[in-house]
Design a protein around this motif. Structure first.
Motif, PDB file in Angstrom:
ATOM      1  N   PRO B  71     -65.533  87.950 -46.638  1.00  0.00           N
ATOM      2  CA  PRO B  71     -66.750  87.963 -47.479  1.00  0.00           C
ATOM      3  C   PRO B  71     -68.006  88.322 -46.688  1.00  0.00           C
ATOM      4  CG  PRO B  71     -65.388  86.056 -47.975  1.00  0.00           C
ATOM      5  CD  PRO B  71     -64.789  86.689 -46.742  1.00  0.00           C
ATOM      6  N   ASP B  72     -68.142  87.789 -45.445  1.00  0.00           N
ATOM      7  CA  ASP B  72     -69.315  88.125 -44.635  1.00  0.00           C
ATOM      8  C   ASP B  72     -69.317  89.593 -44.252  1.00  0.00           C
ATOM      9  OD1 ASP B  72     -70.011  85.505 -44.788  1.00  0.00           O
ATOM     10  OD2 ASP B  72     -69.206  84.958 -42.814  1.00  0.00           O
ATOM     11  N   LEU B  73     -68.129  90.069 -43.853  1.00  0.00           N
ATOM     12  CA  LEU B  73     -68.033  91.466 -43.433  1.00  0.00           C
ATOM     13  C   LEU B  73     -68.402  92.396 -44.582  1.00  0.00           C
ATOM     14  CD1 LEU B  73     -67.276  93.602 -41.359  1.00  0.00           C
ATOM     15  CD2 LEU B  73     -64.869  93.280 -41.952  1.00  0.00           C
ATOM     16  N   LEU B  74     -67.887  92.083 -45.777  1.00  0.00           N
ATOM     17  CA  LEU B  74     -68.189  92.942 -46.931  1.00  0.00           C
ATOM     18  C   LEU B  74     -69.671  92.894 -47.260  1.00  0.00           C
ATOM     19  CD1 LEU B  74     -65.077  92.242 -49.193  1.00  0.00           C
ATOM     20  CD2 LEU B  74     -65.527  94.228 -47.740  1.00  0.00           C
ATOM     21  N   ALA B  75     -70.288  91.718 -47.095  1.00  0.00           N
ATOM     22  CA  ALA B  75     -71.728  91.612 -47.334  1.00  0.00           C
ATOM     23  C   ALA B  75     -72.484  92.477 -46.330  1.00  0.00           C
ATOM     24  CB  ALA B  75     -72.171  90.154 -47.238  1.00  0.00           C
ATOM     25  N   GLU B  76     -72.027  92.464 -45.063  1.00  0.00           N
ATOM     26  CA  GLU B  76     -72.687  93.297 -44.046  1.00  0.00           C
ATOM     27  C   GLU B  76     -72.528  94.782 -44.365  1.00  0.00           C
ATOM     28  OE1 GLU B  76     -71.274  90.063 -40.755  1.00  0.00           O
ATOM     29  OE2 GLU B  76     -71.042  92.176 -40.199  1.00  0.00           O
ATOM     30  N   ALA B 348     -59.712  92.287 -40.993  1.00  0.00           N
ATOM     31  CA  ALA B 348     -61.030  91.792 -40.581  1.00  0.00           C
ATOM     32  C   ALA B 348     -60.934  91.038 -39.256  1.00  0.00           C
ATOM     33  CB  ALA B 348     -61.624  90.902 -41.675  1.00  0.00           C
ATOM     34  N   ALA B 349     -59.963  90.119 -39.160  1.00  0.00           N
ATOM     35  CA  ALA B 349     -59.831  89.356 -37.923  1.00  0.00           C
ATOM     36  C   ALA B 349     -59.241  90.202 -36.803  1.00  0.00           C
ATOM     37  CB  ALA B 349     -58.955  88.120 -38.165  1.00  0.00           C
ATOM     38  N   THR B 350     -58.382  91.159 -37.155  1.00  0.00           N
ATOM     39  CA  THR B 350     -57.787  92.021 -36.126  1.00  0.00           C
ATOM     40  C   THR B 350     -58.865  92.844 -35.428  1.00  0.00           C
ATOM     41  OG1 THR B 350     -55.687  92.156 -37.299  1.00  0.00           O
ATOM     42  CG2 THR B 350     -56.171  93.929 -35.736  1.00  0.00           C
ATOM     43  N   GLY B 351     -59.755  93.428 -36.220  1.00  0.00           N
ATOM     44  CA  GLY B 351     -60.826  94.222 -35.640  1.00  0.00           C
ATOM     45  C   GLY B 351     -61.707  93.387 -34.727  1.00  0.00           C
ATOM     46  N   ARG B 352     -62.038  92.196 -35.233  1.00  0.00           N
ATOM     47  CA  ARG B 352     -62.904  91.311 -34.436  1.00  0.00           C
ATOM     48  C   ARG B 352     -62.208  90.900 -33.140  1.00  0.00           C
ATOM     49  NH1 ARG B 352     -65.884  85.903 -36.669  1.00  0.00           N
ATOM     50  NH2 ARG B 352     -67.731  87.208 -36.582  1.00  0.00           N
ATOM     51  N   LEU B 353     -60.920  90.535 -33.254  1.00  0.00           N
ATOM     52  CA  LEU B 353     -60.171  90.092 -32.081  1.00  0.00           C
ATOM     53  C   LEU B 353     -60.087  91.216 -31.043  1.00  0.00           C
ATOM     54  CD1 LEU B 353     -58.392  88.077 -30.567  1.00  0.00           C
ATOM     55  CD2 LEU B 353     -56.446  88.831 -31.956  1.00  0.00           C
ATOM     56  N   LEU B 354     -59.772  92.403 -31.508  1.00  0.00           N
ATOM     57  CA  LEU B 354     -59.654  93.503 -30.559  1.00  0.00           C
ATOM     58  C   LEU B 354     -60.983  93.767 -29.861  1.00  0.00           C
ATOM     59  CD1 LEU B 354     -57.452  95.988 -29.887  1.00  0.00           C
ATOM     60  CD2 LEU B 354     -59.544  97.178 -30.596  1.00  0.00           C
TER      61      LEU B 354
END
Lengths: 422, 379
Positions: B71-76, B348-354
């Protein structure tokens, strides 16, 4: 040796008969109740008595040489399912009207030429009293003629300049009887003219008739009151089964060799899916493909000759009746492209501007072609418009032909185990 | 022209999410794809953002992190991607371990609510009355995967990144044993690091890069019906077998039913799992099995027309866990793949983790289970 022929028009009938004469066991699958296809609609045709005809039957999927068929009226919940295993398949699935959208084409009272002809020939019904037949190609004349037969007042607008096919040296001897029938239309044909918009609130009441330049851009237009419009721009082949089977295409048609063999072993194709050429050429192609599919020892020489002649004639026909891109100028942003999903020209442009650059993405982003007709009506024009705006053709041109289910079926029908046909 | 810090190979949702997170961290990113953007596996799924199908373990942890991030990512991103937190309903018609499974998920942080059949019929009025057990998962959500991929890539471009569809990565050029450039069919792209995010094709691409990993394709098919009146199917509804099928690698064809409706009113029916390599030809038994089980869950669907079927290839590693992290054999080479049927949700978490691993920030989830040098993955 069992040959299954799909489609009961001129090509499929000739293929079934030729295969039966060659000694094969033949099953002819056709979606209509009566054989003959669109060309012979209203005048039922007969197949060779040795041919087993499955009327009201659609082949909804093909797995190699195994066809999945449902039989029964299209809207019946009680169609039966069967599986046909073949040693060879002849696809003769034909073509339907190519639709070229223009503002108002979705109004009631605007018909495809094929639909208007089916109503006139099949049911004796005229789509209106004052009818304009607009578009390009030789099919406009038989449609207009059928409408005259059922009492309509008809004007024919041919968007291209000359009816070049009528002057073709091969046309005259072949087509003389037909031309004689159309003589009564001669005073009613206007060249380089087309319906570029239809108007009305809940049905069409008038049209804009425009004079066109050779590229189909508009010179000037006038409003004309009408009851109905019939539009014909040639035909789009029904490639669902062929594409599903993996047959190679060339220029939008199934690629076949001299005897109708496709790139897939055991699969033959004949008629309009191999190139638009009319009933006589289709029948010749069907005869050759049916004989080859049944492994007849001698090819039908006369039919092979008719194919060579017919294809030259078809090429001349196609050259005389282009559908050039000036037609895109008739469109407005709110012109509907995909009726099923209500996608307009503006919506399509928005999807392209958002970066959709291939057919699959374009469908998912714009939703064009995702509805009940699965792009059968709009797919070709959507692809053309996208190519014009992108400046290059879509990389996956078959995205609008790729339909795992060649005809719609109910989930409950899909769930059933069919009988295997011995 | 300035060279990119990182080249991401693969413009599916995983590559797009990695590129987005890397560019958000201030790195200059170039995204390559041999085809159009987001047109492979990402365009062939349902858009699932699920926790209901995951047993406690590293993938569930990643899924929960992703669920919190979306939800935060989509808002951004500021994009409408048809995000719909519609919730999931898992039902069983026979003897089942469903409730015990839900209990374990709850312990791991999932909102899993065992409900009575009567409550399930309130949630889904057309559900078969043969249901004997049900669990409601309010967290399950859905989004439109092509739209979200496009939105992520648009953010990369806004931050000065470069998108190059139609460019095929051929391999890597090394300097002092580390990545110095990606070789493509449109010239070399000098860079400090490269991320291979090619989904089921990561095996082939990583081999060309000289650092092969084992990622295999598993085909899936989804049926699409004609539109139904609103409310016919309200949640993502699964039969309880779904859980077993995802975790298993045994049979050549597995089918478990997932039924849900889309914004347009059509009903999507998944999902099959076939190991047939990259063979895309239709086997009628697959849609037939899907249809049979969907009609079993929702008898009302029997009379609905099937409009189409579409399919794609899910990437899976032998141990069915994603592969996210540095390649130990080649400094500067990174992998992000192996999400099987869960890539949209886990992106979403994969991108952030990488991005955290690349930039040396403390990871927000434990990265060790997804490391590249684990048995069976790093050949």
């Amino acid at each position: 040796m069992r040959v299954v022929v799909v489609g009961g028009g001129p090509a499929g009938l000739a293929a079934a008969d030729a295969a039966a004469r060659a000694g094969a066991e033949v099953v002819l699958v056709d979606s209509e109740r009566q054989l003959g296809g669109q060309y012979h609609r209203g005048t039922a045709q007969r197949a060779d008595p040795r041919v087993r005809h499955l009327p009201e039957s659609t082949a909804w999927a093909a797995e190699g040489l195994r066809l999945h068929v449902r039989t029964g009226p299209a809207d019946s919940p009680h169609r039966t399912g069967r599986v046909l295993d073949a040693d060879a398949v002849v696809l003769a699935t034909g073509a339907h009207d190519r639709v070229v959208p223009f503002p108002g084409w979705d109004l009631p009272g605007v018909y495809t030429a094929g639909a208007a002809q089916a109503l006139a020939k099949g049911h004796g019904v005229a789509v209106g009293r004052r009818v304009v037949v607009s578009g390009t190609g030789p099919f406009l004349l038989p449609v207009a003629s059928s409408l005259l037969d059922v009492g309509a007042t008809v004007t024919v607008l041919e968007a291209n300049g000359v009816t070049g096919w009528a002057r073709h040296p091969l046309a005259v001897p072949q087509k003389l009887p037909e031309l004689a029938r159309y003589a009564r239309l001669l005073g009613r044909v206007r060249l380089r003219t087309a319906v570029v918009a239809a108007h009305g609130d809940d049905r069409v009441t008038s049209v804009t008739v425009a004079r066109l330049r050779p590229d189909w851009t508009v010179c000037d237009g006038v409003r004309v009151a009408v009851d109905a419009v019939c539009v014909g721009h040639g035909f789009t082949p029904r490639l669902d089964l062929a594409v599903g089977l993996g047959c190679d295409l060339v220029d939008g048609f199934v690629r076949v060799d001299a005897v109708g063999a496709t790139s897939v072993r055991g699969v033959y194709a004949a008629g309009e899916i191999t190139g638009i050429g009319g009933a006589d050429l289709a029948a010749a192609e069907g005869e050759v493909a049916g004989a080859a599919a049944a492994r007849a020892p001698d090819p039908p020489i006369a039919a092979l000759r008719a194919i060579r002649r017919g294809r030259r004639f078809a090429a001349a026909l196609a050259a005389a009746h282009p559908v050039p891109t000036g037609r895109h100028g008739w469109l407005t942003p709110d012109t509907l492209l995909c009726r099923c999903e209500e996608v307009t020209v503006g919506d399509l442009h928005a999807a392209l501007d958002r970066g959709a650059a291939d057919g699959r993405t374009l469908k998912l982003v714009s939703r064009a072609g995702l509805g009940p007709c699965q792009g059968r009506t709009c797919g070709r024009e959507v692809a053309d418009l996208a190519a014009a705006r992108l400046g290059h053709p879509l990389p996956d041109a078959d995205a609008f032909h790729r339909r795992p289910f060649a005809t719609p079926l109910r989930l409950g029908e899909l769930a059933q185990h069919p009988e295997e046909d011995p | 022209m300035r060279y990119p810090d990182v080249v991401v190979v693969g413009a599916g949702v995983i590559g797009a999410a990695c590129a987005e997170a890397l560019s958000a961290a201030g790195l200059r990113v170039t995204v390559l794809d041999r085809g159009p953007l987001g047109a492979g596996t990402s365009a062939a799924g349902e858009g699932n953002v699920l926790v209901s199908d995951k047993e406690p373990g590293p993938e569930l942890d990643l899924a929960l992190a992703s669920l919190g991030r979306w939800p935060d990512l989509l808002a951004e991103l500021g994009a409408d991607v048809e995000w719909d937190p519609k919730g999931g309903l898992v039902v069983a018609t026979g003897d089942t371990a469903l409730t015990a499974f839900a209990e374990a998920q709850r312990a791991a942080g999932v909102d899993a609510r065992p409900i009575t059949p009567a409550e399930a019929f309130d949630l889904e009025p057309h559900l078969t009355r043969a249901v004997v057990a049900a669990v409601h998962y309010p967290q399950d959500a859905q989004l439109q995967p092509v739209l979200v991929t496009k939105a992520l890539l648009a953010a990369v471009r806004r931050r000065g990144g470069t998108l190059r569809p139609g460019v095929r990565a051929l391999g890597v050029r090394l300097a002092n044993g580390a990545v110095a450039a990606v070789r493509t069919d449109d010239g070399d792209v000098p860079c400090g690091a490269v991320v291979i995010a090619c989904g089921p094709w990561s095996g082939e691409v990583s081999t060309a890069f000289g650092a092969p990993i084992t990622v295999l394709p598993r085909r899936g098919v989804i049926l699409v019906t004609a539109p139904l009146p609103p409310g016919t199917v309200r949640h993502k509804v699964y039969d309880a077998d779904y859980v077993g099928a995802v975790a298993s690698g045994d049979a050549d064809l597995q089918v478990s039913t997932v039924v849900e409706s889309t914004a347009g009113g059509t009903v999507l029916i998944g999902s099959s799992r076939e190991r047939v390599g990259f063979d895309a030809s239709l086997r009628v038994e697959v849609p037939r099995a899907l249809a049979r089980r969907a009609v079993g869950l929702f008898p009302v669907l029997a009379d609905v027309q099937v409009l189409r079927a579409y399919g794609g290839f899910r990437p899976y590693a032998p141990d069915h866990l994603p592969v996210i992290g540095p390649d130990p054999r080649c400094p500067g080479l990174w992998h992000a793949t192996g999400h099987e049927g869960a890539g949209i949700g886990l992106a979403a978490a994969t991108g952030r983790l990488l991005a955290e691993l690349v930039t040396g920030v403390e990871p927000h989830v434990d990265a060790r289970p997804f490391r590249v040098d684990r048995p069976g993955v790093c050949a």
